[in-house]
Design an enzyme around this catalytic site. Structure first.
Site, PDB file in Angstrom:
ATOM      1  N   ASN A 100      87.456  48.899 -21.814  1.00 47.65           N
ATOM      2  CA  ASN A 100      86.230  49.686 -21.702  1.00 47.65           C
ATOM      3  C   ASN A 100      85.087  49.064 -22.507  1.00 47.65           C
ATOM      4  O   ASN A 100      85.255  48.047 -23.177  1.00 47.65           O
ATOM      5  CB  ASN A 100      86.508  51.132 -22.140  1.00 47.65           C
ATOM      6  CG  ASN A 100      85.694  52.144 -21.374  1.00 47.65           C
ATOM      7  OD1 ASN A 100      84.530  51.914 -21.074  1.00 47.65           O
ATOM      8  ND2 ASN A 100      86.307  53.274 -21.070  1.00 47.65           N
ATOM      9  N   HIS A 127      91.080  37.879 -44.975  1.00 49.97           N
ATOM     10  CA  HIS A 127      90.824  36.934 -46.054  1.00 49.97           C
ATOM     11  C   HIS A 127      91.730  37.280 -47.221  1.00 49.97           C
ATOM     12  O   HIS A 127      92.030  38.453 -47.453  1.00 49.97           O
ATOM     13  CB  HIS A 127      89.353  37.009 -46.514  1.00 49.97           C
ATOM     14  CG  HIS A 127      88.380  36.719 -45.419  1.00 49.97           C
ATOM     15  ND1 HIS A 127      88.035  35.443 -45.047  1.00 49.97           N
ATOM     16  CD2 HIS A 127      87.695  37.551 -44.596  1.00 49.97           C
ATOM     17  CE1 HIS A 127      87.167  35.490 -44.057  1.00 49.97           C
ATOM     18  NE2 HIS A 127      86.953  36.762 -43.752  1.00 49.97           N
ATOM     19  N   THR A 147      97.786  49.600 -39.046  1.00 46.63           N
ATOM     20  CA  THR A 147      98.085  48.565 -40.033  1.00 46.63           C
ATOM     21  C   THR A 147      99.510  48.033 -39.925  1.00 46.63           C
ATOM     22  O   THR A 147      99.830  47.026 -40.532  1.00 46.63           O
ATOM     23  CB  THR A 147      97.868  49.100 -41.461  1.00 46.63           C
ATOM     24  OG1 THR A 147      98.769  50.197 -41.673  1.00 46.63           O
ATOM     25  CG2 THR A 147      96.434  49.568 -41.679  1.00 46.63           C
ATOM     26  N   LYS A 148     100.369  48.759 -39.168  1.00 42.28           N
ATOM     27  CA  LYS A 148     101.784  48.382 -39.018  1.00 42.28           C
ATOM     28  C   LYS A 148     102.164  48.479 -37.551  1.00 42.28           C
ATOM     29  O   LYS A 148     101.526  49.191 -36.771  1.00 42.28           O
ATOM     30  CB  LYS A 148     102.676  49.315 -39.841  1.00 42.28           C
ATOM     31  CG  LYS A 148     102.430  49.203 -41.324  1.00 42.28           C
ATOM     32  CD  LYS A 148     103.325  50.146 -42.097  1.00 42.28           C
ATOM     33  CE  LYS A 148     103.001  49.973 -43.580  1.00 42.28           C
ATOM     34  NZ  LYS A 148     103.612  50.968 -44.405  1.00 42.28           N
TER      35      LYS A 148
END
Length: 187
Positions: free
Chosen positions: A89, A119, A167-168
């Site tokens: 989309n 980073h 995040t996992k």
């Protein structure tokens, strides 16, 4: 014969890439070309033209069964792989230096961000890139405004709720929601 891997092979393997790497200008060259092509992509007037320009950016054919709404943003493009019958989309941003694979029948809502780049947190190392790939498996649905962070796999048939920050890894056949995303339902 022990041949040193080129920067593109190392990027897809994941890990640290430093700006002072002697091969780093090769990345910059592709980024500059992608910026030029992205202007044409985002000025397209129909789905066929979008697929044509996106195919040039990623360096492989985007199947006719796939629909991508503009605007669409990527910083590199060459490490994006898009399967068949995919829907992406408006307003999505794919930072793909670490590699993004989207399998068949995936739905991606508006303003989704797929980010394969990070980073190091140490100040002396911070300007380096830390790359990890993203995999969105078959028939997954990523809801509006979700953010998928480096190294994440979204499982087959799974749903990432709108606004989630993933995040996992997301197991197959589950729904995740929240910040950070957690499993809220098994399908």
């Amino acid at each position: 014969m022990n041949k040193e891997k080129d920067i593109f092979e190392r990027m897809l393997e994941g890990g640290i890439i430093r700006y002072e790497d002697p091969q780093f200008p090769q990345i910059t060259e592709i980024v500059n070309e992608t910026m030029k092509l992205s202007q044409k992509l985002n000025a397209s007037t129909d789905s066929s033209e979008v697929r044509q320009w996106l195919s040039k950016i990623i360096g492989k054919k985007v199947e006719e069964s796939t629909t991508v709404f503009i605007p669409f943003h990527t910083n590199f493009g060459r490490f994006i792989n898009i399967g068949e019958n995919v829907f992406i989309n408006h307003g999505c941003s794919f930072l793909d230096l670490g590699g993004i694979t989207i399998e068949d029948d995936v739905l991606i809502g508006p303003n989704v961000q797929l980010i394969t780049e990070n980073h190091p947190i140490q100040p002396t190392e911070r300007k380096a890139l830390d790359l990890k790939s993203i995999l969105i498996k078959r028939n997954a649905w990523v809801g509006a405004g979700a953010i998928i962070l480096p190294g994440v796999t979204v499982g087959e048939n799974s749903v990432v709720a709108a606004g989630a920050v993933v995040t996992k890894d997301v197991p197959d056949n589950t729904v995740v929601a929240g910040v950070p995303a957690k499993v809220v339902k098994i399908l």
